[in-house]
Design an enzyme around this catalytic site. Structure first.
Site, PDB file in Angstrom:
ATOM      1  N   GLY A  18      12.686 -13.539 -63.370  1.00 22.44           N
ATOM      2  CA  GLY A  18      12.818 -14.943 -62.493  1.00 22.44           C
ATOM      3  C   GLY A  18      13.708 -14.502 -61.280  1.00 22.44           C
ATOM      4  O   GLY A  18      14.389 -13.688 -61.098  1.00 22.44           O
ATOM      5  N   ARG A  79       6.541 -11.980 -64.805  1.00 16.84           N
ATOM      6  CA  ARG A  79       7.242 -11.525 -66.004  1.00 16.84           C
ATOM      7  C   ARG A  79       5.915 -10.985 -66.591  1.00 16.84           C
ATOM      8  O   ARG A  79       4.851 -11.579 -67.024  1.00 16.84           O
ATOM      9  CB  ARG A  79       7.687 -12.573 -66.929  1.00 16.84           C
ATOM     10  CG  ARG A  79       8.736 -13.361 -66.339  1.00 16.84           C
ATOM     11  CD  ARG A  79       9.441 -14.051 -67.373  1.00 16.84           C
ATOM     12  NE  ARG A  79      10.461 -15.198 -66.807  1.00 16.84           N
ATOM     13  CZ  ARG A  79      11.654 -15.017 -66.533  1.00 16.84           C
ATOM     14  NH1 ARG A  79      12.230 -13.932 -66.587  1.00 16.84           N
ATOM     15  NH2 ARG A  79      12.452 -15.855 -65.996  1.00 16.84           N
ATOM     16  N   ASP A 110      18.175  -8.576 -66.733  1.00 14.55           N
ATOM     17  CA  ASP A 110      18.342  -7.644 -67.811  1.00 14.55           C
ATOM     18  C   ASP A 110      16.923  -7.205 -68.392  1.00 14.55           C
ATOM     19  O   ASP A 110      16.646  -5.896 -68.899  1.00 14.55           O
ATOM     20  CB  ASP A 110      19.093  -8.222 -68.951  1.00 14.55           C
ATOM     21  CG  ASP A 110      18.742  -9.270 -69.543  1.00 14.55           C
ATOM     22  OD1 ASP A 110      18.102 -10.060 -68.882  1.00 14.55           O
ATOM     23  OD2 ASP A 110      19.265  -9.807 -70.743  1.00 14.55           O
ATOM     24  N   THR A 133      19.943 -12.386 -60.788  1.00 18.03           N
ATOM     25  CA  THR A 133      19.540 -13.256 -61.716  1.00 18.03           C
ATOM     26  C   THR A 133      20.752 -14.516 -61.755  1.00 18.03           C
ATOM     27  O   THR A 133      21.814 -14.200 -61.763  1.00 18.03           O
ATOM     28  CB  THR A 133      19.696 -12.768 -63.468  1.00 18.03           C
ATOM     29  OG1 THR A 133      19.310 -14.131 -64.109  1.00 18.03           O
ATOM     30  CG2 THR A 133      20.475 -11.980 -63.655  1.00 18.03           C
ATOM     31  N   ASP A 135      21.506 -16.081 -64.455  1.00 16.00           N
ATOM     32  CA  ASP A 135      22.000 -16.294 -65.391  1.00 16.00           C
ATOM     33  C   ASP A 135      23.232 -15.464 -65.667  1.00 16.00           C
ATOM     34  O   ASP A 135      24.031 -15.692 -66.625  1.00 16.00           O
ATOM     35  CB  ASP A 135      21.072 -15.501 -66.540  1.00 16.00           C
ATOM     36  CG  ASP A 135      19.708 -16.488 -66.870  1.00 16.00           C
ATOM     37  OD1 ASP A 135      19.687 -17.636 -66.334  1.00 16.00           O
ATOM     38  OD2 ASP A 135      18.918 -15.999 -67.260  1.00 16.00           O
ATOM     39  N   ASP A 137      23.853 -12.486 -66.545  1.00 13.66           N
ATOM     40  CA  ASP A 137      23.984 -11.850 -68.096  1.00 13.66           C
ATOM     41  C   ASP A 137      23.722 -10.533 -68.089  1.00 13.66           C
ATOM     42  O   ASP A 137      23.352  -9.954 -69.045  1.00 13.66           O
ATOM     43  CB  ASP A 137      23.008 -12.532 -68.929  1.00 13.66           C
ATOM     44  CG  ASP A 137      21.807 -12.623 -68.640  1.00 13.66           C
ATOM     45  OD1 ASP A 137      21.416 -12.107 -67.368  1.00 13.66           O
ATOM     46  OD2 ASP A 137      20.893 -13.074 -69.234  1.00 13.66           O
ATOM     47  N   ARG A 179      19.212 -19.222 -70.111  1.00 11.93           N
ATOM     48  CA  ARG A 179      18.563 -18.659 -71.289  1.00 11.93           C
ATOM     49  C   ARG A 179      19.177 -18.838 -72.342  1.00 11.93           C
ATOM     50  O   ARG A 179      19.663 -19.830 -72.636  1.00 11.93           O
ATOM     51  CB  ARG A 179      17.996 -17.214 -70.901  1.00 11.93           C
ATOM     52  CG  ARG A 179      16.787 -16.748 -71.864  1.00 11.93           C
ATOM     53  CD  ARG A 179      16.399 -15.346 -71.510  1.00 11.93           C
ATOM     54  NE  ARG A 179      15.744 -15.368 -70.183  1.00 11.93           N
ATOM     55  CZ  ARG A 179      14.567 -15.582 -69.724  1.00 11.93           C
ATOM     56  NH1 ARG A 179      13.844 -15.484 -70.991  1.00 11.93           N
ATOM     57  NH2 ARG A 179      14.153 -15.309 -68.710  1.00 11.93           N
TER      58      ARG A 179
HETATM   59  O1  F6P Z   1      16.276 -15.902 -66.318  1.00 11.68           O
HETATM   60  C1  F6P Z   1      16.469 -16.747 -65.457  1.00 11.68           C
HETATM   61  C2  F6P Z   1      15.985 -18.261 -65.787  1.00 11.68           C
HETATM   62  O2  F6P Z   1      15.903 -19.123 -64.980  1.00 11.68           O
HETATM   63  C3  F6P Z   1      16.667 -18.669 -67.247  1.00 11.68           C
HETATM   64  O3  F6P Z   1      17.792 -19.263 -66.891  1.00 11.68           O
HETATM   65  C4  F6P Z   1      15.493 -19.545 -67.779  1.00 11.68           C
HETATM   66  O4  F6P Z   1      15.581 -19.824 -69.069  1.00 11.68           O
HETATM   67  C5  F6P Z   1      14.380 -18.649 -67.478  1.00 11.68           C
HETATM   68  O5  F6P Z   1      14.516 -17.983 -66.312  1.00 11.68           O
HETATM   69  C6  F6P Z   1      13.098 -19.357 -67.274  1.00 11.68           C
HETATM   70  O6  F6P Z   1      11.953 -18.540 -67.066  1.00 11.68           O
HETATM   71  P1  F6P Z   1      10.632 -18.769 -66.666  1.00 11.68           P
HETATM   72  O7  F6P Z   1      10.642 -18.511 -65.119  1.00 11.68           O
HETATM   73  O8  F6P Z   1       9.779 -17.767 -67.392  1.00 11.68           O
HETATM   74  O9  F6P Z   1      10.095 -20.235 -67.102  1.00 11.68           O
END
Ligand code: F6P
Length: 327
Positions: A18, A79, A110, A133, A135, A137, A179
């Protein structure tokens, strides 16, 4: 003194997972720190995909001009499922060799670092992680690039929602990202003055939530904000339950992807600049297998494998303080 950095000729950068505000500031810091040591830089595009497909561009101090203040990542990100497979990792390691990459800086969260750890076991290229990130985390650093920006973005939105909550005398459940973790929710909840904060790290006790809201109403509070991390159970269902239990009008608002965008705050840019410089210094000293992090005001190195196998602890004191201050 032997200046070992003379041996390192070229590094590469990849942004993965992300996006987070401040990734561009980190790219700029890495490229310019590298050039100041006569090290060239490449940028792989679209996260790990760029390493698998060998898609890259040359980065120079000039080409990273004008990006410091921009959200997102000029290298794009993704991803990649393919990177979770051995053939993906093998391909990426071949790409590093064919492009004469001596050191790789992985900017991400992570999940990206788990990929980086796998890759580090299959390549001689030195790898250093830069935590970015919203998050927050990543284990081994108190803060990640982008977290402060996301906190400010969410806080500004909640301030606006508070206006309508007060006018209509309503309760709002506001869902923030994160997340499966509650770092964003805990900090945002505290600074936005939330009456209730819900995080995945604490089992949701509905009775306590109902009780708190009923007590608030009895004290004369006619509106209220409940900040819930997205990793907490179904907030739509919870909103209905609160409505029927308290008799208050309840609305739900999901802040969503706006939290991931926008210009990075000064704090996110500062962290990106310090992390970027430290990542290059680490590689220049011919050290890899680590990530850079913030610990007690210092920028430090943390072993990549340790970070990947440790879960970062959420300090629940923020929730206690928020509860005390929201009385
Ligand atoms: O890891 C960052 C994040 O924005 C989380 O807070 C969220 O759950 C996730 O990515 C969303 O992921 P994607 O971009 O795959 O929709």
């Amino acid at each position: 003194m032997i200046k070992r950095w003379r041996y390192l000729k070229q590094i590469a950068i990849v942004t993965s997972g992300g996006d987070a505000p401040g990734m561009n500031a980190a790219i700029r810091a890495i490229v310019r720190s590298a050039y100041s040591k006569n090290i060239k830089a490449l940028g792989f595009l679209r996260g790990w995909k760029g390493l698998i497909t060998n898609t890259h561009r040359t980065l120079t101090p000039r080409s990273v001009g004008g990006i410091l203040h921009l959200g997102g990542t000029v290298l794009n990100t993704s991803r990649s499922q393919l990177f979770k497979r051995q053939d993906g990792i093998t391909q990426a390691s071949k790409t590093l060799v064919s492009n004469n990459v001596d050191g790789l800086v992985v900017i991400g969260g992570d999940g990206s670092f788990r990929g980086a750890l796998e890759l580090s076991r299959r390549t001689n290229t030195l790898i250093v992680g830069v935590p970015a990130t919203i998050d927050n985390d990543v284990s081994g650093t108190e803060e990640t690039i982008g977290f402060d920006t996301a906190v400010n973005t969410a806080m500004a939105e909640i301030d606006k929602i508070r206006d309508t909550a007060i006018s209509h005398e309503r309760l709002f459940i506001i869902e923030v990202m994160g997340r499966k973790r509650g770092f964003l929710a805990a900090t945002v909840g505290l600074v936005a003055g939330a009456e209730v904060i819900l995080v995945p790290e604490m089992k949701l006790d509905r009775e306590v939530v109902f009780q708190t809201l009923k007590e608030n109403a009895a004290k004369g509070k006619k509106s209220g904000i409940i900040v819930a991390a997205e990793g907490v159970e179904d907030t739509a269902e919870l909103a209905k339950e609160i409505e029927s239990e308290t008799g208050a009008e309840v609305r739900r608002s999901i802040l969503g992807y706006a939290q991931r965008g926008g210009n990075p705050t000064a704090r996110s840019r500062l962290l990106a600049s310090l992390f970027g410089e430290k990542a290059v210094e680490t590689l220049a000293m011919e050290n890899g297998g680590s990530l850079v992090g913030l610990q007690k005001g210092e920028i430090v190195n943390v072993a990549l494998d340790k970070s990947c196998r440790t879960s970062k602890r959420l300090d629940l004191n923020a929730l206690k303080l928020a509860a005390t201050l929201a009385t």
